[in-house]
Design an enzyme around this catalytic site. Structure first.
Site, PDB file in Angstrom:
ATOM      1  N   ILE A 294       0.832  -1.228   0.000  1.00  0.00           N
ATOM      2  CA  ILE A 294       0.000   0.000   0.000  1.00  0.00           C
ATOM      3  C   ILE A 294       0.856   1.263   0.000  1.00  0.00           C
ATOM      4  CG2 ILE A 294      -2.111  -0.965   1.023  1.00  0.00           C
ATOM      5  CD1 ILE A 294      -1.200   0.399   3.713  1.00  0.00           C
TER       6      ILE A 294
ATOM      7  N   GLU B 111      -6.736   1.041  20.470  1.00  0.00           N
ATOM      8  CA  GLU B 111      -5.454   1.334  21.126  1.00  0.00           C
ATOM      9  C   GLU B 111      -5.004   2.780  20.914  1.00  0.00           C
ATOM     10  OE1 GLU B 111      -2.491  -1.749  21.035  1.00  0.00           O
ATOM     11  OE2 GLU B 111      -3.983  -3.275  20.573  1.00  0.00           O
TER      12      GLU B 111
ATOM     13  N   GLY C 295       5.507  -0.541  28.712  1.00  0.00           N
ATOM     14  CA  GLY C 295       4.405   0.370  28.366  1.00  0.00           C
ATOM     15  C   GLY C 295       3.062  -0.327  28.235  1.00  0.00           C
TER      16      GLY C 295
ATOM     17  N   PHE D 259      -7.544  -2.539   5.581  1.00  0.00           N
ATOM     18  CA  PHE D 259      -7.122  -3.333   6.742  1.00  0.00           C
ATOM     19  C   PHE D 259      -5.599  -3.461   6.817  1.00  0.00           C
ATOM     20  CE2 PHE D 259     -11.333  -5.155   5.803  1.00  0.00           C
ATOM     21  CZ  PHE D 259     -11.906  -5.241   7.057  1.00  0.00           C
TER      22      PHE D 259
ATOM     23  N   LYS E 100      -0.991   3.976  14.247  1.00  0.00           N
ATOM     24  CA  LYS E 100      -2.410   3.920  13.880  1.00  0.00           C
ATOM     25  C   LYS E 100      -3.075   5.280  14.146  1.00  0.00           C
ATOM     26  CE  LYS E 100      -4.485   0.776  12.693  1.00  0.00           C
ATOM     27  NZ  LYS E 100      -4.725   0.206  11.309  1.00  0.00           N
TER      28      LYS E 100
ATOM     29  N   TYR F 154       3.094   0.823  17.745  1.00  0.00           N
ATOM     30  CA  TYR F 154       1.958   0.369  16.925  1.00  0.00           C
ATOM     31  C   TYR F 154       0.796   1.363  17.025  1.00  0.00           C
ATOM     32  CZ  TYR F 154      -2.465  -2.036  15.987  1.00  0.00           C
ATOM     33  OH  TYR F 154      -3.738  -2.343  15.533  1.00  0.00           O
TER      34      TYR F 154
ATOM     35  N   GLU G 122       0.854  -3.246   9.813  1.00  0.00           N
ATOM     36  CA  GLU G 122       1.634  -4.020  10.776  1.00  0.00           C
ATOM     37  C   GLU G 122       0.854  -3.919  12.073  1.00  0.00           C
ATOM     38  OE1 GLU G 122       4.294  -5.851  10.499  1.00  0.00           O
ATOM     39  OE2 GLU G 122       4.714  -5.407   8.397  1.00  0.00           O
TER      40      GLU G 122
HETATM   41  P1  NAD Z   1      -2.831  -9.045  10.399  1.00  0.00           P
HETATM   42  O1  NAD Z   1      -1.477  -8.703  10.914  1.00  0.00           O
HETATM   43  O2  NAD Z   1      -3.397 -10.401  10.656  1.00  0.00           O
HETATM   44  O3  NAD Z   1      -2.898  -8.819   8.815  1.00  0.00           O
HETATM   45  C1  NAD Z   1      -2.366  -7.697   8.183  1.00  0.00           C
HETATM   46  C2  NAD Z   1      -2.400  -7.952   6.685  1.00  0.00           C
HETATM   47  O4  NAD Z   1      -1.892  -6.763   6.031  1.00  0.00           O
HETATM   48  C3  NAD Z   1      -1.519  -9.116   6.230  1.00  0.00           C
HETATM   49  O5  NAD Z   1      -2.199  -9.895   5.265  1.00  0.00           O
HETATM   50  C4  NAD Z   1      -0.308  -8.429   5.620  1.00  0.00           C
HETATM   51  O6  NAD Z   1       0.318  -9.212   4.589  1.00  0.00           O
HETATM   52  C5  NAD Z   1      -0.924  -7.158   5.067  1.00  0.00           C
HETATM   53  N1  NAD Z   1       0.039  -6.059   4.927  1.00  0.00           N
HETATM   54  C6  NAD Z   1       0.958  -5.650   5.852  1.00  0.00           C
HETATM   55  N2  NAD Z   1       1.682  -4.630   5.355  1.00  0.00           N
HETATM   56  C7  NAD Z   1       1.193  -4.370   4.108  1.00  0.00           C
HETATM   57  C8  NAD Z   1       1.523  -3.413   3.114  1.00  0.00           C
HETATM   58  N3  NAD Z   1       2.511  -2.524   3.288  1.00  0.00           N
HETATM   59  N4  NAD Z   1       0.823  -3.427   1.945  1.00  0.00           N
HETATM   60  C9  NAD Z   1      -0.164  -4.349   1.739  1.00  0.00           C
HETATM   61  N5  NAD Z   1      -0.501  -5.281   2.648  1.00  0.00           N
HETATM   62  C10 NAD Z   1       0.167  -5.287   3.835  1.00  0.00           C
HETATM   63  O7  NAD Z   1      -3.796  -7.895  10.979  1.00  0.00           O
HETATM   64  P2  NAD Z   1      -5.291  -7.974  11.487  1.00  0.00           P
HETATM   65  O8  NAD Z   1      -5.305  -8.420  12.882  1.00  0.00           O
HETATM   66  O9  NAD Z   1      -6.090  -8.664  10.466  1.00  0.00           O
HETATM   67  O10 NAD Z   1      -5.667  -6.411  11.492  1.00  0.00           O
HETATM   68  C11 NAD Z   1      -6.242  -5.783  10.348  1.00  0.00           C
HETATM   69  C12 NAD Z   1      -6.521  -4.316  10.671  1.00  0.00           C
HETATM   70  O11 NAD Z   1      -7.420  -4.221  11.785  1.00  0.00           O
HETATM   71  C13 NAD Z   1      -5.270  -3.526  11.057  1.00  0.00           C
HETATM   72  O12 NAD Z   1      -5.363  -2.250  10.474  1.00  0.00           O
HETATM   73  C14 NAD Z   1      -5.356  -3.430  12.569  1.00  0.00           C
HETATM   74  O13 NAD Z   1      -4.721  -2.269  13.052  1.00  0.00           O
HETATM   75  C15 NAD Z   1      -6.858  -3.383  12.786  1.00  0.00           C
HETATM   76  N6  NAD Z   1      -7.333  -3.909  14.081  1.00  0.00           N
HETATM   77  C16 NAD Z   1      -6.947  -5.152  14.500  1.00  0.00           C
HETATM   78  C17 NAD Z   1      -7.451  -5.636  15.710  1.00  0.00           C
HETATM   79  C18 NAD Z   1      -7.096  -7.026  16.195  1.00  0.00           C
HETATM   80  O14 NAD Z   1      -7.471  -7.394  17.305  1.00  0.00           O
HETATM   81  N7  NAD Z   1      -6.404  -7.858  15.419  1.00  0.00           N
HETATM   82  C19 NAD Z   1      -8.297  -4.843  16.495  1.00  0.00           C
HETATM   83  C20 NAD Z   1      -8.658  -3.575  16.020  1.00  0.00           C
HETATM   84  C21 NAD Z   1      -8.173  -3.121  14.805  1.00  0.00           C
HETATM   85  P1  TYD Z   2      -2.205  -9.169  22.027  1.00  0.00           P
HETATM   86  O1  TYD Z   2      -2.975 -10.333  21.524  1.00  0.00           O
HETATM   87  O2  TYD Z   2      -0.788  -9.002  21.606  1.00  0.00           O
HETATM   88  O3  TYD Z   2      -3.077  -7.860  21.673  1.00  0.00           O
HETATM   89  P2  TYD Z   2      -2.875  -6.314  22.163  1.00  0.00           P
HETATM   90  O4  TYD Z   2      -1.549  -6.154  22.755  1.00  0.00           O
HETATM   91  O5  TYD Z   2      -3.010  -5.586  20.859  1.00  0.00           O
HETATM   92  O6  TYD Z   2      -4.002  -6.046  23.116  1.00  0.00           O
HETATM   93  O7  TYD Z   2      -2.235  -9.202  23.609  1.00  0.00           O
HETATM   94  C1  TYD Z   2      -3.464  -9.219  24.331  1.00  0.00           C
HETATM   95  C2  TYD Z   2      -3.132  -9.178  25.812  1.00  0.00           C
HETATM   96  O8  TYD Z   2      -2.454 -10.401  26.156  1.00  0.00           O
HETATM   97  C3  TYD Z   2      -2.165  -8.066  26.183  1.00  0.00           C
HETATM   98  O9  TYD Z   2      -2.515  -7.548  27.469  1.00  0.00           O
HETATM   99  C4  TYD Z   2      -0.815  -8.743  26.249  1.00  0.00           C
HETATM  100  C5  TYD Z   2      -1.158 -10.137  26.721  1.00  0.00           C
HETATM  101  N1  TYD Z   2      -0.267 -11.221  26.239  1.00  0.00           N
HETATM  102  C6  TYD Z   2       0.303 -12.103  27.177  1.00  0.00           C
HETATM  103  O10 TYD Z   2       0.077 -11.999  28.410  1.00  0.00           O
HETATM  104  N2  TYD Z   2       1.107 -13.096  26.704  1.00  0.00           N
HETATM  105  C7  TYD Z   2       1.396 -13.253  25.385  1.00  0.00           C
HETATM  106  O11 TYD Z   2       2.163 -14.175  25.012  1.00  0.00           O
HETATM  107  C8  TYD Z   2       0.792 -12.347  24.441  1.00  0.00           C
HETATM  108  C9  TYD Z   2       1.069 -12.477  22.976  1.00  0.00           C
HETATM  109  C10 TYD Z   2      -0.042 -11.345  24.934  1.00  0.00           C
END
Ligand code: NAD
Ligand code: TYD
Length: 341
Positions: free
Chosen positions: A63, A130, A279, A84, A158, A154, A87
């Site tokens: 992207i 976050e 943090g 979506f 965002k 991170y 990183e």
């Molecule tokens: P993920 O890490 O599982 O997937 C990210 C995807 O983006 C991957 O397929 C990766 O190959 C692709 N990607 C990374 N860099 C790229 C680039 N430069 N160009 C094109 N593609 C690229 O992430 P996820 O958990 O599916 O999260 C998706 C979105 O939702 C993110 O923006 C994240 O901030 C947001 N989000 C995630 C959560 C969560 O709990 N996972 C919660 C709230 C918001």
């Molecule tokens: P995570 O799934 O990394 O999501 P986020 O940090 O974005 O909330 O972590 C969720 C919670 O779990 C967070 O408080 C950190 C904790 N955690 C552990 O205690 N052990 C682990 O191995 C991981 C990956 C996360």
């Protein structure tokens, strides 16, 4: 509707594409993904088989690459973009913030610019709770009016992307909406995040690393509920607005780990306390009253049902876990993650 979905090979993006094909017959999807360690085209194999070349197209691209995004938007004119791609792992961002700025900030800015010049009519930028920082135990939940105060590289990247999205609306009138969601769980999640990691480790009787005192709280949401919220925002969101989405399921990390162990019939002696994350945000909780009022959003899963379904999915899809494990997961476990124990 013709839609460009970025990051569609990741956890939430692939669930969103499945959601689209399950619920909307009139959709064509162009999936743009860089295929980082978190992206897995296997996540979409069934859709590729059923619709590839007619209603589903995959483009491997970054992207943050202006020429690539321009070329793709010329080849596939779309009505809307859902972004979506990012990183996403806090621990990785602590280790190396640079890719987070490149993809999450510069990538989003590039996508907004290219979308605007291609005349895209709607843009949903997927963000996170976050960006608000964290809450004390008795604080009210985050609303869309809560000031942004990110803690990690991170969440800072965002928050920067959210600011750019607002700026493109205010300055150019570009019709962008932002979604901010709490912690997701469900099928296809890479096992570096808490729930699939704990599933994977407990299944093999390995120690479960709980950071700090295990009392950090997250507001867990099943990924299908998040996908529904993103899609409601695409269809009905007011441009220039951010919408919060949550799962009504605040749980401590210890609650989550204990529930997982009980679903798997494994002993609590597997729990191992490890050094805390620097943090480390204490508590997240989302007030989604605006999404309920304006979009008709309500989460459908309880945490207990959603987690049981998710565990059943991982148990039934051992081949998926193996395909992930043979590559990026092994590298992840063997390198810097090992230092945390
Ligand atoms: P993920 O890490 O599982 O997937 C990210 C995807 O983006 C991957 O397929 C990766 O190959 C692709 N990607 C990374 N860099 C790229 C680039 N430069 N160009 C094109 N593609 C690229 O992430 P996820 O958990 O599916 O999260 C998706 C979105 O939702 C993110 O923006 C994240 O901030 C947001 N989000 C995630 C959560 C969560 O709990 N996972 C919660 C709230 C918001
Ligand atoms: P995570 O799934 O990394 O999501 P986020 O940090 O974005 O909330 O972590 C969720 C919670 O779990 C967070 O408080 C950190 C904790 N955690 C552990 O205690 N052990 C682990 O191995 C991981 C990956 C996360």
């Amino acid at each position: 509707m013709r839609l460009l979905v970025t990051g569609g090979c990741g956890f939430i993006g692939s669930n969103y594409i499945h959601y689209l094909f399950r619920n909307h017959e009139d959709v064509t999807v162009i999936n743009l993904d860089k295929l980082t360690y978190a992206g897995n085209p296997l996540n979409l194999e069934s859709i590729e088989k059923a619709h590839g070349g007619t209603r589903y197209f995959f483009e491997k691209a970054d992207i943050a690459d202006p020429e690539a995004v321009r070329r793709i938007l010329e080849a596939h004119p779309v009505d809307a973009i859902v972004n979506f791609a990012a990183e996403t792992h806090v621990d990785r961002s602590i280790n190396d913030p640079a890719p987070f700025v490149t993809t999450n900030v510069l990538g989003t800015q590039n996508l907004l610019t290219m979308a605007r010049s291609a005349g895209v009519e709607r843009f949903v930028h997927v963000s996170t709770d976050e960006v608000y920082g964290d809450l004390g135990p008795d604080d009210p939940r985050f609303t869309e009016a809560t000031p942004l105060k990110p803690s990690s590289p991170y969440s800072a990247s965002k928050a920067a992307a959210d600011m750019l999205a607002y700026a493109y609306y205010r300055t150019y009138g570009f019709p962008v909406c932002i979604t901010r969601c709490s912690n997701n769980y469900g099928p296809y999640q890479f096992p570096e995040k808490l729930i699939p990691l704990m599933f994977r480790l407990a299944s093999t009787d390995a120690p479960l690393p709980v950071y700090g005192d295990g009392m950090n709280v997250r507001d867990w949401i099943h990924v299908d509920d998040h996908c529904h919220g993103v899609h409601l925002t695409l269809l009905k969101g007011t441009p220039g607005k951010a919408y919060n989405f949550g799962g009504n399921a605040e749980r401590t990390n210890m609650d989550v780990v204990r529930t997982m162990l009980s679903l798997l019939g494994k002993p609590e002696s597997l729990i191992t306390y490890v050094k805390d994350r620097p943090g480390h945000d204490r508590r997240y909780a989302m007030d989604y009253a605006m999404a309920r009022r304006e979009l008709g959003y309500e989460p459908r899963y309880t945490f207990e049902q959603g987690l049981a379904d998710t565990v059943a999915w991982y148990q039934a899809n051992g081949a998926w876990m193996e395909s992930v494990e043979s590559g990026a997961y092994r590298e992840f476990m063997n390198t810097w993650y090992g230092d945390r124990r």
